[in-house]
Write a protein that holds these residues in place. Structure first.
Motif, PDB file in Angstrom:
ATOM      1  N   ALA A 147       0.828  -1.202   0.000  1.00  0.00           N
ATOM      2  CA  ALA A 147       0.000   0.000   0.000  1.00  0.00           C
ATOM      3  C   ALA A 147       0.865   1.257   0.000  1.00  0.00           C
ATOM      4  O   ALA A 147       0.526   2.261  -0.644  1.00  0.00           O
ATOM      5  N   HIS A 148       1.974   1.214   0.709  1.00  0.00           N
ATOM      6  CA  HIS A 148       2.880   2.368   0.749  1.00  0.00           C
ATOM      7  C   HIS A 148       3.481   2.627  -0.630  1.00  0.00           C
ATOM      8  O   HIS A 148       3.608   3.780  -1.059  1.00  0.00           O
ATOM      9  N   GLN A 149       3.841   1.565  -1.344  1.00  0.00           N
ATOM     10  CA  GLN A 149       4.391   1.724  -2.692  1.00  0.00           C
ATOM     11  C   GLN A 149       3.320   2.219  -3.664  1.00  0.00           C
ATOM     12  O   GLN A 149       3.598   3.028  -4.547  1.00  0.00           O
ATOM     13  N   GLU A 150       2.084   1.735  -3.490  1.00  0.00           N
ATOM     14  CA  GLU A 150       1.000   2.181  -4.364  1.00  0.00           C
ATOM     15  C   GLU A 150       0.701   3.669  -4.184  1.00  0.00           C
ATOM     16  O   GLU A 150       0.256   4.343  -5.108  1.00  0.00           O
ATOM     17  N   ALA A 151       0.954   4.170  -2.978  1.00  0.00           N
ATOM     18  CA  ALA A 151       0.656   5.578  -2.702  1.00  0.00           C
ATOM     19  C   ALA A 151       1.689   6.521  -3.311  1.00  0.00           C
ATOM     20  O   ALA A 151       1.440   7.724  -3.407  1.00  0.00           O
ATOM     21  N   VAL A 152       2.841   5.980  -3.718  1.00  0.00           N
ATOM     22  CA  VAL A 152       3.894   6.824  -4.301  1.00  0.00           C
ATOM     23  C   VAL A 152       3.505   7.205  -5.728  1.00  0.00           C
ATOM     24  O   VAL A 152       3.063   6.368  -6.515  1.00  0.00           O
ATOM     25  N   LEU A 153       3.639   8.480  -6.062  1.00  0.00           N
ATOM     26  CA  LEU A 153       3.335   8.924  -7.424  1.00  0.00           C
ATOM     27  C   LEU A 153       4.333   8.322  -8.403  1.00  0.00           C
ATOM     28  O   LEU A 153       5.544   8.314  -8.138  1.00  0.00           O
ATOM     29  N   PRO A 154       3.865   7.813  -9.534  1.00  0.00           N
ATOM     30  CA  PRO A 154       4.783   7.219 -10.514  1.00  0.00           C
ATOM     31  C   PRO A 154       5.633   8.273 -11.205  1.00  0.00           C
ATOM     32  O   PRO A 154       5.223   9.435 -11.345  1.00  0.00           O
ATOM     33  N   ASP A 155       6.814   7.868 -11.621  1.00  0.00           N
ATOM     34  CA  ASP A 155       7.690   8.751 -12.383  1.00  0.00           C
ATOM     35  C   ASP A 155       7.165   8.827 -13.821  1.00  0.00           C
ATOM     36  O   ASP A 155       7.054   7.803 -14.500  1.00  0.00           O
ATOM     37  N   PRO A 156       6.832  10.027 -14.314  1.00  0.00           N
ATOM     38  CA  PRO A 156       6.251  10.125 -15.666  1.00  0.00           C
ATOM     39  C   PRO A 156       7.128   9.520 -16.751  1.00  0.00           C
ATOM     40  O   PRO A 156       6.618   8.862 -17.663  1.00  0.00           O
ATOM     41  N   GLU A 157       8.437   9.714 -16.661  1.00  0.00           N
ATOM     42  CA  GLU A 157       9.322   9.162 -17.682  1.00  0.00           C
ATOM     43  C   GLU A 157       9.331   7.642 -17.648  1.00  0.00           C
ATOM     44  O   GLU A 157       9.386   6.985 -18.694  1.00  0.00           O
ATOM     45  N   HIS A 158       9.273   7.071 -16.445  1.00  0.00           N
ATOM     46  CA  HIS A 158       9.222   5.608 -16.332  1.00  0.00           C
ATOM     47  C   HIS A 158       7.914   5.079 -16.915  1.00  0.00           C
ATOM     48  O   HIS A 158       7.897   4.048 -17.597  1.00  0.00           O
ATOM     49  N   VAL A 159       6.811   5.792 -16.654  1.00  0.00           N
ATOM     50  CA  VAL A 159       5.516   5.379 -17.208  1.00  0.00           C
ATOM     51  C   VAL A 159       5.558   5.391 -18.730  1.00  0.00           C
ATOM     52  O   VAL A 159       5.118   4.446 -19.391  1.00  0.00           O
ATOM     53  N   LYS A 160       6.094   6.451 -19.296  1.00  0.00           N
ATOM     54  CA  LYS A 160       6.192   6.533 -20.755  1.00  0.00           C
ATOM     55  C   LYS A 160       7.048   5.390 -21.303  1.00  0.00           C
ATOM     56  O   LYS A 160       6.718   4.805 -22.342  1.00  0.00           O
ATOM     57  N   HIS A 161       8.134   5.083 -20.613  1.00  0.00           N
ATOM     58  CA  HIS A 161       9.020   3.997 -21.056  1.00  0.00           C
ATOM     59  C   HIS A 161       8.288   2.660 -21.051  1.00  0.00           C
ATOM     60  O   HIS A 161       8.413   1.865 -22.009  1.00  0.00           O
ATOM     61  N   VAL A 162       7.497   2.404 -19.998  1.00  0.00           N
ATOM     62  CA  VAL A 162       6.761   1.138 -19.915  1.00  0.00           C
ATOM     63  C   VAL A 162       5.709   1.056 -21.011  1.00  0.00           C
ATOM     64  O   VAL A 162       5.535   0.019 -21.662  1.00  0.00           O
ATOM     65  N   VAL A 163       4.979   2.153 -21.253  1.00  0.00           N
ATOM     66  CA  VAL A 163       3.976   2.159 -22.320  1.00  0.00           C
ATOM     67  C   VAL A 163       4.627   1.896 -23.667  1.00  0.00           C
ATOM     68  O   VAL A 163       4.116   1.128 -24.491  1.00  0.00           O
ATOM     69  N   ARG A 164       5.779   2.518 -23.887  1.00  0.00           N
ATOM     70  CA  ARG A 164       6.491   2.306 -25.153  1.00  0.00           C
ATOM     71  C   ARG A 164       6.939   0.853 -25.289  1.00  0.00           C
ATOM     72  O   ARG A 164       6.856   0.272 -26.392  1.00  0.00           O
ATOM     73  N   GLU A 165       7.411   0.240 -24.224  1.00  0.00           N
ATOM     74  CA  GLU A 165       7.814  -1.175 -24.268  1.00  0.00           C
ATOM     75  C   GLU A 165       6.640  -2.065 -24.646  1.00  0.00           C
ATOM     76  O   GLU A 165       6.778  -2.959 -25.501  1.00  0.00           O
ATOM     77  N   VAL A 166       5.490  -1.841 -24.001  1.00  0.00           N
ATOM     78  CA  VAL A 166       4.309  -2.657 -24.305  1.00  0.00           C
ATOM     79  C   VAL A 166       3.868  -2.438 -25.748  1.00  0.00           C
ATOM     80  O   VAL A 166       3.501  -3.384 -26.455  1.00  0.00           O
ATOM     81  N   TRP A 167       3.913  -1.188 -26.205  1.00  0.00           N
ATOM     82  CA  TRP A 167       3.548  -0.879 -27.585  1.00  0.00           C
ATOM     83  C   TRP A 167       4.460  -1.608 -28.564  1.00  0.00           C
ATOM     84  O   TRP A 167       3.997  -2.192 -29.544  1.00  0.00           O
ATOM     85  N   ASP A 168       5.762  -1.580 -28.308  1.00  0.00           N
ATOM     86  CA  ASP A 168       6.716  -2.269 -29.186  1.00  0.00           C
ATOM     87  C   ASP A 168       6.450  -3.771 -29.220  1.00  0.00           C
ATOM     88  O   ASP A 168       6.564  -4.409 -30.277  1.00  0.00           O
TER      89      ASP A 168
END
Length: 279
Positions: A147-168
């Motif tokens: 729950a503590h980790q879920e409460a942390v705001l995600p890093d926008p650049e990391h989110v973009k990187h993950v979306v790009r990986e899934v897209w690829d």
């Protein structure tokens, strides 16, 4: 007779005066005695504590932790909040907030509260109370960490990187669609732009070929609107980002977009200009 009557009248008057003084003293005592409120009486008897607002406390480890605390409180036969707070050495407000507020309590309070409830449970004859308490300790600690980790705001650049990986992966056939699948081929001929802000992610897929737009479910082309590939993309991104949570993940085709959010600003989507026709 006069003497006897006088004596009887005096005794009766004394009794009446004594009774009046007793009634007066009793009334003063009753008026000055503090009353026990109904809320206090109910809390001493024990009752379920209110749960947090389900809108504010969304699904995830925090809700699972809160559900577990309420379950332990129920199995312990609703011990008095006053007694539990005294045992833990915390205020009743701290205990109430841990059970009824959407804010994540401290790990120390969550674990000690769960163990206090667990110590009041009548375990079965075959159960070892120490083992049960150890299991509660581990489970609460694991849920709190998640729950503590879920409460942390995600890093926008990391989110973009993950979306790009899934897209690829989806465009190369490493995702749910094989390389020769029409959706994979249509996505491979498309481009994606990604915007991320706090817990909001917006992906815009730009498709130029009309057949590809129909394959991907573009309503502007009159196609039957089926966009399972959007759901596949969203679920895979959420899975790879876990336990960090994304509140909104919107995936749209250019023709389906009414507005887009980029860098925190809201504005209308303007498609890129087409190249001029050769002379």
């Amino acid at each position: 007779m006069d003497v006897a009557e006088n004596v009887a009248s005096g005794l009766l008057l004394s009794v009446l005066l004594g009774l009046a003084r007793w009634v007066s003293a009793w009334w003063r005592w009753r008026r000055n005695t503090p009353r026990i409120s109904l809320d206090l009486l109910e809390s001493l008897m024990g009752k379920p504590l209110p749960k947090p607002d389900p809108v504010e406390l969304r699904g995830g480890a925090h809700r699972q932790l809160n559900d577990l605390l309420h379950k332990l409180h129920s199995r312990a036969n609703y011990p008095s909040p006053f007694a539990i707070a005294r045992v833990l050495g915390v205020s009743r407000t701290t205990l109430h907030d841990a059970m009824s507020k959407p804010k994540l309590p401290s790990k120390d309070v969550a674990v000690r509260l769960a163990l206090a409830y667990g110590s009041q449970i009548r375990w079965g004859a075959k159960a070892d109370p120490d083992d049960e308490l150890d299991s509660i300790d581990r489970r609460v600690s694991e849920l709190w960490e998640t729950a503590h980790q879920e409460a942390v705001l995600p890093d926008p650049e990391h989110v973009k990187h993950v979306v790009r990986e899934v897209w690829d992966d989806m465009t190369s056939g490493r995702g749910p669609y094989p390389p020769d699948h029409p959706v994979a081929e249509a996505l491979a001929r498309s481009t994606i732009s990604i915007s991320a802000f706090e817990r909001f992610v917006f992906a815009i897929v730009d498709t130029r070929d009309r057949d590809d737009r129909i394959t991907l479910g573009c309503r502007a082309e009159g196609s039957f609107y089926i966009d399972l590939w959007k759901k596949d993309l969203t679920e895979e991104v959420r899975h790879r980002l876990a336990p960090v949570r994304i509140s909104v993940f919107s995936v749209d085709l250019t023709e389906d977009v009414e507005f887009t959010i980029a860098d925190g600003l809201i504005g209308g989507y303007v498609p890129p200009a087409s190249p001029p026709d050769p002379a």
